[in-house]
Design an enzyme around this catalytic site. Structure first.
Site, PDB file in Angstrom:
ATOM      1  N   LYS A  92      48.187  52.893  14.323  1.00 33.47           N
ATOM      2  CA  LYS A  92      48.918  51.978  15.188  1.00 33.47           C
ATOM      3  C   LYS A  92      49.686  52.783  16.224  1.00 33.47           C
ATOM      4  CE  LYS A  92      49.540  48.223  11.831  1.00 33.47           C
ATOM      5  NZ  LYS A  92      50.521  47.514  10.966  1.00 33.47           N
TER       6      LYS A  92
ATOM      7  N   LYS B  88      46.834  38.518   4.432  1.00 33.94           N
ATOM      8  CA  LYS B  88      48.148  39.056   4.124  1.00 33.94           C
ATOM      9  C   LYS B  88      48.530  38.616   2.713  1.00 33.94           C
ATOM     10  CE  LYS B  88      49.492  41.234   7.900  1.00 33.94           C
ATOM     11  NZ  LYS B  88      49.925  42.644   7.910  1.00 33.94           N
TER      12      LYS B  88
END
Length: 325
Positions: free
Chosen positions: A244, A148
C-alpha cells in the site's frame, strides 16, 4: 527544477454505504490531497491517514505544510519525511508534476512495465453471514471478492459467501482479528471454502506462531509490512505482502517494496485504503507485478473524481493522464 509551491487540503468523499472492518466503520473517505505547482504545471497526489498508526487528517496536513518549506524537488522528500500518508501524497504529486512537465508518462520515467488492465477484488464489509452472502449475490458480474472478517463467526461468514457465490474467487482479510486459539479452526474453514488468500490473520507483532504452523491457504502480510525494510521479518511467516502506497511512502517506496518481496519469492497484492481514483492511479502502475490487486475504492464511493479510473465488470483500466501520471 524551478520553485515548487506545495498545497495540501482535506476532502471527504461519501461512500455508497458504510464500510465496516474489525476496527470500526466509516461512511466517507477522508483523504488528503496535495498539489505540487511549478509554473504552468500542476501535479497531484492523494493519501489516506492511517488511524491504526495514529495518523489524522489534521496531523498529515500539518506534516506536509511543515516539510514543504524545505522541499524544492522530488529528491528532497525522504530527507524530511518518513514513510506514511504525508510522504505518499507528496511523492505521488511530484511524480505527476514531473510527468506533466516532461510529457513522459510516470511508468516510463520510473522504469516500470507498460500499464495494464487488471481484475480488482471487490470488498464486502464485515457483517452477519447472511448479509455478506446477500451482498455477494448482488454482484454476480464481479469474479474476485474480498471478505472483511472480524473474529467470532468468521467461519460462518466464509461458508455463507461461498454458498452464495460458488463461482467466485474469494480472498479474506481478518484485519488482525484472529487469535492463536482460533486461527486453526478458521484456517480449516478457509480450506473448506476454497479461499485463495488470507490477509493479516493475527495482530502485527504477535504473529510469530505463523512460522510454526502449516499454511493450507497462503497468508498475506498487511499491517505487518510497511516498507522494504520489513521483508526479512516476514520470511517463513507469510507467503505474500499487501503493498500500500500509504504505508510504503508513495510510489517510490512501493516500487522498492515490490522489488524486495519478489526477490524473496513472496507473492504480491497491490492494495489501497478507501479513497478516490487519484489514490488508486499510482498503485495501478504496479499491476504488472501483482498476483492480486485490491483497488476497489472508487467502486465504494457515491461518486468519484472527474477522469476517474474506468472499472467495468471488476476490470480496472490504467489511469487517464488527465487524472494522474
Amino acid at each position: 527544477m524551478s520553485s515548487v509551491t506545495i498545497e495540501a487540503r482535506h476532502e471527504a468523499w461519501p461512500l455508497r454505504e458504510a464500510f465496516v472492518i474489525s476496527r470500526g466503520a466509516k461512511t466517507a473517505a477522508d483523504v488528503v490531497v496535495v498539489e505540487a505547482i511549478d509554473g504552468a504545471h500542476r501535479g497531484r497526489g492523494e493519501a489516506v491517514p492511517y488511524a491504526r498508526y495514529g495518523e489524522t487528517v489534521e496531523g498529515v496536513i500539518e506534516t506536509i505544510r511543515s516539510a514543504a518549506v524545505h522541499i524544492s524537488s522530488h529528491a528532497d522528500l525522504t530527507r524530511f519525511l518518513k514513510p506514511g500518508a504525508a510522504l505518499n501524497a507528496l511523492d505521488c504529486a511530484f511524480w505527476d508534476l514531473e510527468s506533466k512537465r516532461t510529457g513522459i508518462a510516470v511508468s516510463a520515467r520510473a522504469g516500470l512495465p507498460h500499464p495494464i488492465a487488471k481484475i480488482t477484488a471487490f470488498t464486502l464489509s464485515l457483517d452477519t453471514p447472511s448479509v455478506m452472502a446477500e451482498k455477494a449475490a448482488r454482484v454476480p458480474h464481479l469474479s474476485l471478492l474480498k471478505l472483511k472478517l472480524g473474529g467470532t463467526g468468521d467461519d460462518l461468514r466464509m461458508q455463507a459467501v461461498r454458498q452464495a457465490r460458488p463461482d467466485a474467487h474469494l480472498l479474506v482479510d481478518a484485519n488482525e482479528a484472529w487469535t492463536t486459539e482460533t486461527i486453526g479452526a478458521f484456517l480449516t474453514a478457509a480450506v473448506e471454502c476454497d479461499i485463495e488468500l488470507i490477509e493479516q490473520p493475527l495482530p502485527a507483532g504477535h504473529d510469530d506462531i505463523l512460522a510454526d504452523i502449516p499454511h493450507p491457504v497462503p497468508l498475506c502480510a498487511d499491517e505487518s509490512v510497511h516498507t522494504a525494510d520489513n521483508i526479512e521479518t516476514l520470511l517463513g511467516r507469510y507467503d505474500a505482502v499487501n503493498v500500500k502506497l500509504d504505508k510504503a511512502g508513495g510510489l517510490t517506496g512501493a516500487m522498492r517494496l515490490v522489488a524486495e518481496a519478489r526477490r524473496h519469492g513472496l507473492k504480491i497484492m497491490i492494495g489501497s485504503m478507501v479513497a478516490t481514483s487519484l489514490a488508486a492511479a499510482p498503485a495501478m502502475l504496479l499491476a504488472p507485478y501483482a498476483d492480486w490487486i485490491d483497488l476497489d475504492g472508487p467502486l465504494l464511493l457515491a461518486r468519484d473524481r472527474e477522469h476517474g479510473l474506468h472499472i467495468e465488470n471488476g476490470i480496472i483500466q490504467p489511469p487517464d493522464p488527465q487524472l494522474w501520471g
